[in-house]
Structure formats: C-alpha cells, structure tokens
Design an enzyme around this catalytic site. Structure first.
Site: not given
Length: 336
Positions: A122, A159, A246
């Site tokens: 990110h 992800d 995740d």
C-alpha cells in the site's frame, strides 16, 4: 523453501490491538518449525538509496525523522515506533534478497520467500498507508533491474486488498508488469479493470476485482485464463509474488472465500508460469491477519515446493466472475 527473516522486523510494534503485529511472524515460524526442509537467511537491510529508487527521497527522510522522534500514528491505520525505520529497511532488504536469489536461479526447495514486516504493497511513492511504509516488492523489482540483471519483472499480488502502492509506483513503467487479484470495493477502493497503465506502461497493469463470494475456482481461472497468457506475452525475467493471505475465508478483515488449499494451488500455478517463461520466482509477505490461517497458508506454500501435490477444487464459479474475466481479457486483448 528458504525464508528471509530477521528479528529486527519484530521491533516494529504498532500496539496490542493492531492487526499487523509481530505475532504474525512468530506464528509463521512456529508453524514452519514442524515442516521439513525449512531454512532461514537474514539479509542486510536495504540502504536508503535503494528505497529511494522507487520512493520520493523527501518522504523517506520524513519517515526517518518521524521514527527518530518516537513515531506515532502516521494515519488512522498506520502506526510507527522508533524501531520502525530499521524494521522497514530490513523488510525491504529481505525482499531484495528474495529477488536476488530468484534471479540467481534458486528453484524448487531453494525458492526464496521473504517474511519481513512491515508489509509494503500500500505504500505509494511519497507516502505511507495501510500498515505499509516502504513498498518492499517494488523496491525488490527495481533492485533486480538495477543490480541483478533483470530486464523485465512481473509482480503478482494475491493479497485481498488492491496493491495500490505498487500500482502507483509502477503505473507508467513498461519494464514491470503488475497484476492484482483483490476483493472489489475493499480498502483502499482502487484497482478497477480499466486501470491498465499509462504512457510506456499502458497495458502492463492488470486488475481483477473479485466479488466477495469468489472462491478457489475463480482465482484459478484468473491464473489459467488471464495471467498465463499475459505473462507469456510479457516474458519477464523475474516473477515476484506479493503474497498476502487475507483472502482466506477465515481472515477477519475480508469476505473472499478462499480455502487454505487455494494458496497451494496458486503457488503451483505461479511456479508453472515462471517455468514456462523462464523467470526466476520469489515470494514477499504482505497481509494475513488470522494467525493460524496465515501460518498454515505459508506452510502450505512451502510444502508445495517440498513435493506436496495441490488438490484441485470441485466447485466452479458463477456468471458474475465469468463476466469479470471477460472484461479483464478484453482490456488486455486476451482470447478466452
């Protein structure tokens, strides 16, 4: 597999209630202690100049000063302490180690997996966000180009959150292909199908925003129908996986429905693609916030390289996923 690891990464501690905790690495290592053929390597930390190859030097200096002053809340999600500067450089250095080893031809049981933290995907060129300070995988890709002889690098981000930072850093680059499979509408809200790159990078960004009902078969279709032809055409020297865990059905902060077996299957697909195009293959840890799920999934990636055969799913995927795959294929001139 060989795992890049350092205790320095444990010193970044954003607090007992923060999901991106040092316990993530402890859980992985505890689980890997029961696995066969695991070895660990501690690399040197990345130099600030290596990080600055993809990040604004003014931002890097600001982050260093922030940590030197004791840290605090950089934003509502992203917290630093004094030791976070050293941990972030170490995490980036471990990712560079994985890229170097993959470019050197380490395959099979020697395939490198960097389990550094804080994660990175990110972090944009001039800011931290989403638990991330330095974009480890982008730093590693640039390092492979600058120092390890790579001409083209591909990054696959599985992800559950869109790798907005990686996209931001590389969006106008023609020598790095970035593909993200993520949950549609989840933080940070980027990663639409029509975000495909610009300038020299037009066509080198692929986004696959999955519905929250997506499960194993849908993700595998992305590999088979989209990633394999796209990467055959791009012909990278190196494939780096931004490996977040995740998207698992039991992760607390997402709704996608992957099983643990999905990570073995995606690992096997990534390995096959790398072999097909003659690319080195390395893994860089991103998210994953259920400790048991994270640890079991990383262990299954390892076991896939240690000879375990993945089990194909029995289920299919719905028409909505099929339409999405058609849209992505059309955006990238891929025949389905």
């Amino acid at each position: 597999m060989r795992f890049g690891y350092s205790d320095v990464c444990l010193r970044h501690d954003p607090g007992p209630r923060h999901p991106e905790s040092p316990a993530r690495l402890d859980a992985i290592r505890d689980r890997l202690a029961r696995a066969h053929g695991v070895s660990y390597v501690e690399s040197d930390p990345a130099a600030a100049s290596v990080v600055e190859a993809v990040h604004d030097p003014a931002y890097v200096s600001r982050f260093r000063e922030f940590c030197a002053d004791g840290g605090g809340d950089w934003d509502p999600d992203t917290t630093a302490v004094e030791a976070s500067w050293d941990a972030a450089l170490q995490s980036a250095g471990l990712a560079c180690w994985a890229a170097e080893e993959a470019m050197a031809g380490d395959i099979g049981r020697e395939t490198p997996f960097s389990i550094g933290r804080p994660p990175g995907h990110h972090a944009v060129a001039d800011d931290a966000m989403g638990f991330c300070f330095f974009n480890n995988v982008a730093v590693a890709a640039q390092h492979a180009i600058d120092e390890a002889g790579a001409e083209r690098v591909a990054i696959l981000d599985w992800d559950v959150h869109h790798g907005n930072g990686t996209q931001d850093v590389l969006y106008d680059r023609g020598d790095v292909f970035f593909a993200s499979i993520h949950e549609d509408g989840l933080y940070p809200g980027t990663g639409a199908v029509d975000e495909t790159g610009e300038g020299a990078g037009e066509g080198t960004t692929m986004n696959v925003p999955m519905p929250d009902s997506a499960a194993d078969a849908a993700y595998l279709a992305v590999f088979d129908d989209l990633l394999e032809p796209a990467l055959r055409d791009f012909d990278p020297d190196l494939l780096l996986v931004s490996a977040g865990f995740d998207a698992h059905r039991h992760d607390p902060i997402s709704r996608v429905r992957l099983t643990t077996e999905a990570y073995a299957l995606m690992t096997d697909r990534a390995r096959s693609i790398a072999e097909t195009v003659g690319a080195g293959l390395g893994f860089v840890l991103e998210g994953g916030y259920s400790l048991d799920v994270l640890a079991d999934s990383v262990a299954l990636v390892h076991e896939t390289f240690d000879g375990r055969e993945p089990i194909e799913p029995d289920d299919g995927y719905d028409d909505g996923v099929d339409a999405l795959l058609d849209d992505v294929a059309a955006a990238h001139d891929i025949e389905r």
